[in-house]
Design a protein around this motif. Sequence first.
Motif, PDB file in Angstrom:
ATOM      1  N   ARG A  31       0.807  -1.215   0.000  1.00 20.22           N
ATOM      2  CA  ARG A  31       0.000   0.000   0.000  1.00 20.22           C
ATOM      3  C   ARG A  31       0.845   1.270   0.000  1.00 20.22           C
ATOM      4  NH1 ARG A  31      -5.233   0.017   1.929  1.00 20.22           N
ATOM      5  NH2 ARG A  31      -6.155  -2.011   2.412  1.00 20.22           N
ATOM      6  N   ASN A  32       2.013   1.201   0.616  1.00 16.72           N
ATOM      7  CA  ASN A  32       2.782   2.400   0.906  1.00 16.72           C
ATOM      8  C   ASN A  32       4.095   2.459   0.133  1.00 16.72           C
ATOM      9  OD1 ASN A  32       0.919   3.318   2.936  1.00 16.72           O
ATOM     10  ND2 ASN A  32       1.759   1.713   4.273  1.00 16.72           N
ATOM     11  N   GLY A  33       4.567   3.683  -0.066  1.00 17.84           N
ATOM     12  CA  GLY A  33       5.815   3.871  -0.777  1.00 17.84           C
ATOM     13  C   GLY A  33       7.007   3.288  -0.049  1.00 17.84           C
ATOM     14  N   ARG A  34       7.022   3.387   1.271  1.00 14.64           N
ATOM     15  CA  ARG A  34       8.175   2.867   2.015  1.00 14.64           C
ATOM     16  C   ARG A  34       8.286   1.352   1.873  1.00 14.64           C
ATOM     17  NH1 ARG A  34       4.651   4.747   5.954  1.00 14.64           N
ATOM     18  NH2 ARG A  34       3.595   3.143   7.192  1.00 14.64           N
ATOM     19  N   ASP A  35       7.143   0.673   1.634  1.00 14.13           N
ATOM     20  CA  ASP A  35       7.187  -0.775   1.449  1.00 14.13           C
ATOM     21  C   ASP A  35       7.829  -1.150   0.114  1.00 14.13           C
ATOM     22  OD1 ASP A  35       5.973  -1.277   3.891  1.00 14.13           O
ATOM     23  OD2 ASP A  35       3.952  -1.194   3.043  1.00 14.13           O
ATOM     24  N   VAL A  36       7.742  -0.256  -0.864  1.00  8.19           N
ATOM     25  CA  VAL A  36       8.410  -0.504  -2.149  1.00  8.19           C
ATOM     26  C   VAL A  36       9.910  -0.649  -1.930  1.00  8.19           C
ATOM     27  CG1 VAL A  36       8.994   0.490  -4.394  1.00  8.19           C
ATOM     28  CG2 VAL A  36       6.652   0.655  -3.525  1.00  8.19           C
ATOM     29  N   LEU A  37      10.470   0.245  -1.125  1.00 10.81           N
ATOM     30  CA  LEU A  37      11.907   0.213  -0.877  1.00 10.81           C
ATOM     31  C   LEU A  37      12.304  -0.991  -0.028  1.00 10.81           C
ATOM     32  CD1 LEU A  37      12.488   4.023  -0.232  1.00 10.81           C
ATOM     33  CD2 LEU A  37      12.798   2.733  -2.348  1.00 10.81           C
ATOM     34  N   THR A  38      11.338  -1.583   0.656  1.00 10.62           N
ATOM     35  CA  THR A  38      11.610  -2.775   1.465  1.00 10.62           C
ATOM     36  C   THR A  38      11.591  -4.044   0.621  1.00 10.62           C
ATOM     37  OG1 THR A  38      10.648  -1.755   3.440  1.00 10.62           O
ATOM     38  CG2 THR A  38      10.819  -4.162   3.423  1.00 10.62           C
ATOM     39  N   PRO A  53      -0.426   6.772  -0.108  1.00 11.97           N
ATOM     40  CA  PRO A  53      -0.838   7.565   1.054  1.00 11.97           C
ATOM     41  C   PRO A  53       0.296   8.173   1.864  1.00 11.97           C
ATOM     42  CG  PRO A  53      -1.115   5.222   1.485  1.00 11.97           C
ATOM     43  CD  PRO A  53      -0.782   5.349   0.029  1.00 11.97           C
ATOM     44  N   ASP A  54       1.483   7.565   1.841  1.00 12.73           N
ATOM     45  CA  ASP A  54       2.549   8.070   2.707  1.00 12.73           C
ATOM     46  C   ASP A  54       3.572   8.929   1.976  1.00 12.73           C
ATOM     47  OD1 ASP A  54       3.451   5.872   1.268  1.00 12.73           O
ATOM     48  OD2 ASP A  54       4.811   5.195   2.851  1.00 12.73           O
ATOM     49  N   VAL A  55       3.941   8.525   0.760  1.00 10.70           N
ATOM     50  CA  VAL A  55       4.955   9.239  -0.018  1.00 10.70           C
ATOM     51  C   VAL A  55       4.480   9.310  -1.465  1.00 10.70           C
ATOM     52  CG1 VAL A  55       7.390   9.346  -0.692  1.00 10.70           C
ATOM     53  CG2 VAL A  55       6.750   8.222   1.453  1.00 10.70           C
ATOM     54  N   ASP A  56       4.669  10.457  -2.095  1.00 10.70           N
ATOM     55  CA  ASP A  56       4.304  10.570  -3.505  1.00 10.70           C
ATOM     56  C   ASP A  56       5.098   9.557  -4.321  1.00 10.70           C
ATOM     57  OD1 ASP A  56       2.948  12.450  -5.652  1.00 10.70           O
ATOM     58  OD2 ASP A  56       4.968  12.015  -6.360  1.00 10.70           O
ATOM     59  N   GLY A  57       4.425   8.928  -5.284  1.00 14.79           N
ATOM     60  CA  GLY A  57       5.059   7.886  -6.073  1.00 14.79           C
ATOM     61  C   GLY A  57       6.305   8.334  -6.806  1.00 14.79           C
ATOM     62  N   LEU A  58       6.354   9.590  -7.227  1.00 21.09           N
ATOM     63  CA  LEU A  58       7.546  10.084  -7.914  1.00 21.09           C
ATOM     64  C   LEU A  58       8.742  10.139  -6.973  1.00 21.09           C
ATOM     65  CD1 LEU A  58       5.998  12.905 -10.130  1.00 21.09           C
ATOM     66  CD2 LEU A  58       6.834  10.668 -10.876  1.00 21.09           C
ATOM     67  N   GLU A  59       8.497  10.459  -5.709  1.00 17.20           N
ATOM     68  CA  GLU A  59       9.585  10.451  -4.731  1.00 17.20           C
ATOM     69  C   GLU A  59      10.027   9.022  -4.428  1.00 17.20           C
ATOM     70  OE1 GLU A  59      11.309  13.066  -3.745  1.00 17.20           O
ATOM     71  OE2 GLU A  59      10.022  14.103  -5.190  1.00 17.20           O
ATOM     72  N   VAL A  60       9.077   8.097  -4.436  1.00 19.62           N
ATOM     73  CA  VAL A  60       9.426   6.683  -4.278  1.00 19.62           C
ATOM     74  C   VAL A  60      10.346   6.250  -5.416  1.00 19.62           C
ATOM     75  CG1 VAL A  60       8.526   4.325  -4.263  1.00 19.62           C
ATOM     76  CG2 VAL A  60       7.307   6.127  -3.043  1.00 19.62           C
ATOM     77  N   LEU A  61       9.987   6.648  -6.630  1.00 21.19           N
ATOM     78  CA  LEU A  61      10.789   6.293  -7.798  1.00 21.19           C
ATOM     79  C   LEU A  61      12.188   6.891  -7.704  1.00 21.19           C
ATOM     80  CD1 LEU A  61      11.076   5.034 -10.597  1.00 21.19           C
ATOM     81  CD2 LEU A  61       9.981   7.075 -11.553  1.00 21.19           C
ATOM     82  N   ARG A  62      12.267   8.133  -7.258  1.00 26.51           N
ATOM     83  CA  ARG A  62      13.569   8.779  -7.113  1.00 26.51           C
ATOM     84  C   ARG A  62      14.463   7.993  -6.138  1.00 26.51           C
ATOM     85  NH1 ARG A  62      14.613  14.138  -7.883  1.00 26.51           N
ATOM     86  NH2 ARG A  62      12.405  14.658  -7.599  1.00 26.51           N
ATOM     87  N   GLY A  63      13.882   7.611  -5.007  1.00 23.59           N
ATOM     88  CA  GLY A  63      14.649   6.849  -4.027  1.00 23.59           C
ATOM     89  C   GLY A  63      15.020   5.469  -4.528  1.00 23.59           C
ATOM     90  N   VAL A  85       6.290  13.332 -17.915  1.00 25.30           N
ATOM     91  CA  VAL A  85       7.686  13.676 -18.194  1.00 25.30           C
ATOM     92  C   VAL A  85       8.553  13.463 -16.958  1.00 25.30           C
ATOM     93  CG1 VAL A  85       9.241  15.581 -18.764  1.00 25.30           C
ATOM     94  CG2 VAL A  85       7.134  15.260 -20.067  1.00 25.30           C
ATOM     95  N   ARG A  86       8.065  13.888 -15.790  1.00 23.39           N
ATOM     96  CA  ARG A  86       8.841  13.699 -14.556  1.00 23.39           C
ATOM     97  C   ARG A  86       9.067  12.218 -14.272  1.00 23.39           C
ATOM     98  NH1 ARG A  86       7.036  16.231  -9.261  1.00 23.39           N
ATOM     99  NH2 ARG A  86       9.121  15.491  -8.697  1.00 23.39           N
ATOM    100  N   GLY A  87       8.031  11.413 -14.465  1.00 23.52           N
ATOM    101  CA  GLY A  87       8.170   9.987 -14.211  1.00 23.52           C
ATOM    102  C   GLY A  87       9.217   9.345 -15.097  1.00 23.52           C
ATOM    103  N   LEU A  88       9.195   9.687 -16.371  1.00 20.15           N
ATOM    104  CA  LEU A  88      10.168   9.119 -17.303  1.00 20.15           C
ATOM    105  C   LEU A  88      11.573   9.631 -17.015  1.00 20.15           C
ATOM    106  CD1 LEU A  88       8.020   9.328 -20.545  1.00 20.15           C
ATOM    107  CD2 LEU A  88       8.605   7.260 -19.266  1.00 20.15           C
ATOM    108  N   ARG A  89      11.678  10.894 -16.672  1.00 23.85           N
ATOM    109  CA  ARG A  89      12.998  11.451 -16.371  1.00 23.85           C
ATOM    110  C   ARG A  89      13.595  10.865 -15.099  1.00 23.85           C
ATOM    111  NH1 ARG A  89      12.225  17.903 -17.921  1.00 23.85           N
ATOM    112  NH2 ARG A  89      12.604  17.636 -20.158  1.00 23.85           N
TER     113      ARG A  89
END
Length: 223
Positions: A31-38, A53-63, A85-89
Amino acid sequence: MQILLAEDDDGVAAALVEVLYDHGHDTRRVRNGRDVLTYHRSADLLLLDLGLPDVDGLEVLRGLRAVSDVSVLILTARGDERSVVRGLRLGADDYLVKPVRLTELLARIEAVTRRTASRPAAPAAPAARTVRAGDVEVDLDARRVRVDGTEVDLTAKEFDVLAALAARAGTAVSREQLLDEVWGDAHHAVSRSLDVHLTQLRAKLRRPGLLTTIRGFGYRFGD
C-alpha cells in the motif's frame, strides 16, 4: 515473473492481482511507498501508482533509482504531461494512465518478460565493447559512459537508448527500431518516452551533434 504492485486502492489492487495471477505472474501488493523500498529486491517489475498515502510515487521512484535498476511501470490516474515527463525522467520504463486496458497492460509486462528472458549469458572472458565518438566513451558491457574522462550518471533506460544507438555508431536507426529494442514492442511503447529520454541524454552528455535527429526517420550516434 515476480511483480511488486504499489497500489492503495483495495478494489483496483485485487483486480490487478487476479489478472496478473491468471497470466502467470506472482504478485506482491503493498500500500505504501516505504514498502516498495523494502520489497523491491525480490521483484522483476514494479507497478507503481503515484497516489500513495505516505509518499508521492515520484519520490518513491527517485529513491528507488538510487539503489536499484528494477523495471518500473507507472500505473496512475495522473495523465498530465508534467507528471508523465517527470516519471520518465526519474527512470520509469513506461507510463500508463488509468483506466487502462488490461490487454495493453499485459502487453507491456510481456515486453519486459521477453527482454529479461532473451538476455544472453555472458561469455567467458568477453572482449570489452567500447564505442568512442570524440571524447565520449560508451562501455556497452559495463554500462558506463564517460565524457572527457568523467563518468556520466544515466538511468537504466537512458543507457539502453544510448547503447542501442552507439552499437550502430554512424548508422541511422529508426524510431520504430529503437522503440522495439528498448521498450520491447514498437506498437505498444509510448513514443513520447523516447523523446523524453533523448532530451535527457543530450542534456547530460552536453555534446551537441553526438545524437543527430534524422528528420522523418530516427537518430544517429556520432558522425
